[in-house]
Write a protein that holds these residues in place. Sequence first.
Motif, short mmCIF file in Angstrom:
data_model
loop_
_atom_site.label_atom_id
_atom_site.label_comp_id
_atom_site.label_asym_id
_atom_site.label_seq_id
_atom_site.Cartn_x
_atom_site.Cartn_y
_atom_site.Cartn_z
N GLN A 295 8.31 10.71 -6.36
CA GLN A 295 8.66 9.78 -7.16
C GLN A 295 8.05 9.36 -8.32
N LYS A 296 6.90 9.55 -8.56
CA LYS A 296 6.11 9.19 -9.85
C LYS A 296 5.90 8.09 -10.29
N LYS A 297 5.84 7.05 -9.46
CA LYS A 297 5.90 5.57 -9.57
C LYS A 297 4.24 5.29 -9.62
N GLN A 298 3.82 4.10 -10.10
CA GLN A 298 2.62 3.57 -10.42
C GLN A 298 2.25 2.19 -9.84
N THR A 299 2.82 1.64 -8.85
CA THR A 299 2.82 0.29 -8.75
C THR A 299 2.06 0.22 -7.24
N LEU A 300 1.86 1.02 -6.32
CA LEU A 300 1.42 0.94 -5.17
C LEU A 300 -0.13 1.29 -5.02
N PHE A 301 -0.81 1.01 -3.83
CA PHE A 301 -2.13 1.51 -3.65
C PHE A 301 -2.03 3.10 -3.71
N VAL A 302 -1.36 3.66 -3.12
CA VAL A 302 -0.93 5.03 -2.93
C VAL A 302 -0.76 5.92 -4.23
N GLY B 49 0.83 -1.26 -0.01
CA GLY B 49 0.03 -0.01 -0.01
C GLY B 49 0.88 1.15 0.00
N LEU B 50 1.90 1.07 0.88
CA LEU B 50 2.68 2.54 1.21
C LEU B 50 4.20 2.47 0.50
N GLY B 51 4.85 1.21 0.19
CA GLY B 51 6.06 1.35 -0.29
C GLY B 51 7.17 0.70 0.55
N GLU B 52 8.29 1.00 0.08
CA GLU B 52 9.71 0.40 0.20
C GLU B 52 10.31 0.84 1.86
N ARG B 53 9.73 2.09 2.19
CA ARG B 53 10.14 2.39 3.57
C ARG B 53 9.58 1.58 4.47
N PHE B 54 8.59 0.64 4.47
CA PHE B 54 8.22 -0.22 5.42
C PHE B 54 8.76 -1.67 5.44
N LYS B 55 9.86 -1.73 4.61
CA LYS B 55 11.04 -2.87 4.76
C LYS B 55 11.58 -2.68 6.06
N MET C 234 2.49 10.51 9.46
CA MET C 234 3.27 9.37 8.69
C MET C 234 2.74 9.29 7.31
N LEU C 235 1.60 9.04 7.13
CA LEU C 235 0.84 8.82 5.66
C LEU C 235 0.93 9.92 4.88
N LEU C 236 0.87 11.26 5.39
CA LEU C 236 1.09 12.53 4.65
C LEU C 236 2.48 12.33 4.14
N SER C 237 3.47 12.28 4.87
CA SER C 237 4.85 11.86 4.38
C SER C 237 4.93 10.90 3.15
N VAL C 238 4.20 9.94 3.42
CA VAL C 238 4.52 8.70 2.25
C VAL C 238 3.96 9.40 1.10
N VAL C 239 2.83 10.18 1.11
CA VAL C 239 1.98 10.54 -0.07
C VAL C 239 3.01 11.51 -0.76
N LYS C 240 3.65 12.40 0.12
CA LYS C 240 4.38 13.25 -0.65
C LYS C 240 5.59 12.95 -1.50
N GLN D 141 -6.94 13.84 0.71
CA GLN D 141 -7.71 12.77 0.52
C GLN D 141 -7.22 11.70 0.14
N VAL D 142 -5.97 11.42 -0.40
CA VAL D 142 -5.38 10.42 -0.46
C VAL D 142 -4.92 9.78 0.75
N MET D 143 -4.54 10.76 1.85
CA MET D 143 -4.03 10.16 3.15
C MET D 143 -5.14 9.50 3.86
N GLU D 144 -6.65 10.12 3.77
CA GLU D 144 -7.39 9.46 4.36
C GLU D 144 -7.88 8.08 3.92
N ASP D 145 -7.74 8.00 2.41
CA ASP D 145 -8.09 6.42 1.82
C ASP D 145 -6.79 5.65 2.38
N CYS D 146 -5.64 5.95 2.38
CA CYS D 146 -4.67 5.17 2.99
C CYS D 146 -4.82 4.84 4.42
N MET D 147 -5.31 5.78 5.38
CA MET D 147 -5.71 5.40 6.47
C MET D 147 -6.86 4.23 6.52
N VAL D 148 -8.02 4.51 5.69
CA VAL D 148 -8.93 3.57 6.05
C VAL D 148 -8.50 2.06 5.44
#
Length: 465
Positions: free
Chosen positions: A246-253, A181-187, A235-241, A265-272
């Motif tokens: 990075q302009k990638k297209q592979t994750l939920f965000v 959902g959010l990316g590599e930082r959560f490795k 945390m989620l807003l920092s991920v969104v920014k 709004q993207v942060m809110e959907d990531c929260m849910v």
Amino acid sequence: MLDFAIFAVTFVIILVGAVLYLYPSSRRASGIPGLYPTDEKDGNLQDIVNKGGLHEFLVDLHQEFGSVASFWFGRRPVVSLGSVKQLQQHINPNHTTDSFETMLKSLLGYPPGMGGGPNESVVRKKLYEGAINISLKSNFPVMLKLAEELVGKWKSFPEAQHIPLCAHLLGLSLKTVTQLGLGERFKDDAQIIAFRKSHDAIWSEIGKGYMDGSLEKSSSRKAHYEKALSEMESMLLSVVKERRAQKKQTLFVDALLQSSLSERQVMEDCMVFTLAGCVITANLCIWALHFLSTSKEVQDKLCQELEDVLGTDPVSLDKIPQLRYCQQVLNETVRTAKLTPIAACLQEVEGKVDQHVIPKETLVIYALGVVLQDADTWSAPYRFDPDRFEEESARKSFCLLGFSGNQTCPELRFAYTVATVLLSTLMRQLKLHQLKDQVAEVRSELVSTPKDETWITVKNRKSRT
């Protein structure tokens, strides 16, 4: 139609509080059989408390008054439907919105939809579902790798070692949801630990404290909750920014960022997604492995299917639809565990079930936990028996309840995929054994969880025992 998110809401004040906030209504008696209010102000709230929760209350309510029954929350009537036949008759006019998402966002203080009416809500719902699908397709190897790591860890254990399912499978769920959902930082384990700390604090207060207003009464608990929510949002807003840059297209965000949604709004959907996705995925996996550990026959049958379809190859996304028995195992897990025992919607126009008229703006509860173990619908309803889903009638009832087919909520679809990957990796290598005298009791909250840690042992499948 039953276009509602299949998520449980154990505490009635969560359901009613969210709906009352969005749809205020005048007091109106329904005339449907049920309980009179035991308190003028609180209605039947104390009765729910005394029974130990909403699901337990609804079981007794429907036993006493039948499949259509009413009770009171405060001065507001509530109607509960507790059989497949009655649910078939009920048309939910609020079919363009996700009731769980609406409830959860209102509790978090987020506006529902895109703020522009029903059409915009439909667009946002499709964006959300599409983003989950993209994350699964683009990151399937990540999901497989995480499952293989867990199975490898279990294989290294001595045969007598007790394995804590809740701890290990919540960890798997957290890693899968955050990385897809959010990316590599959560490795990074430190990021996972920080995420889990906030996640647990938020989810626990959503699942408790609202029935008696105890969160509002406890300044320390409220401060802890608000701090966790603020930290998670940051945390989620920092991920969104970060992902936007990075302009990638592979994750939920990433998929959400391709739309016209604002960063907020993207942060809110990531929260849910992260809140609900972690819990539903973890508990589907926990209950599936628990029930499998109780039946050598089901394990062997599942292993045979996996070998027939996959051979020695790892599972792939295109092979999952061919794993029919695996699907039956997961369906029966959801049914036996009552994985999501409650759903709800608002009766936006006057409706009718049997001879009973349901007034406009009545809160209608779908007592799914009652229906999932109704002897009129399911033979031997308390027995774990995946073979029951070979019958068309069982599949039809399950679909009607929203647990399969087009009505399935996206988080549950995500959970089924993760669980299938785990089972396909695990069951061809290891046998599962339950501990002697262990009884896994169910806590029916937002999602049904074991009351205590659930343990198993494992053996190499090549072993004869």
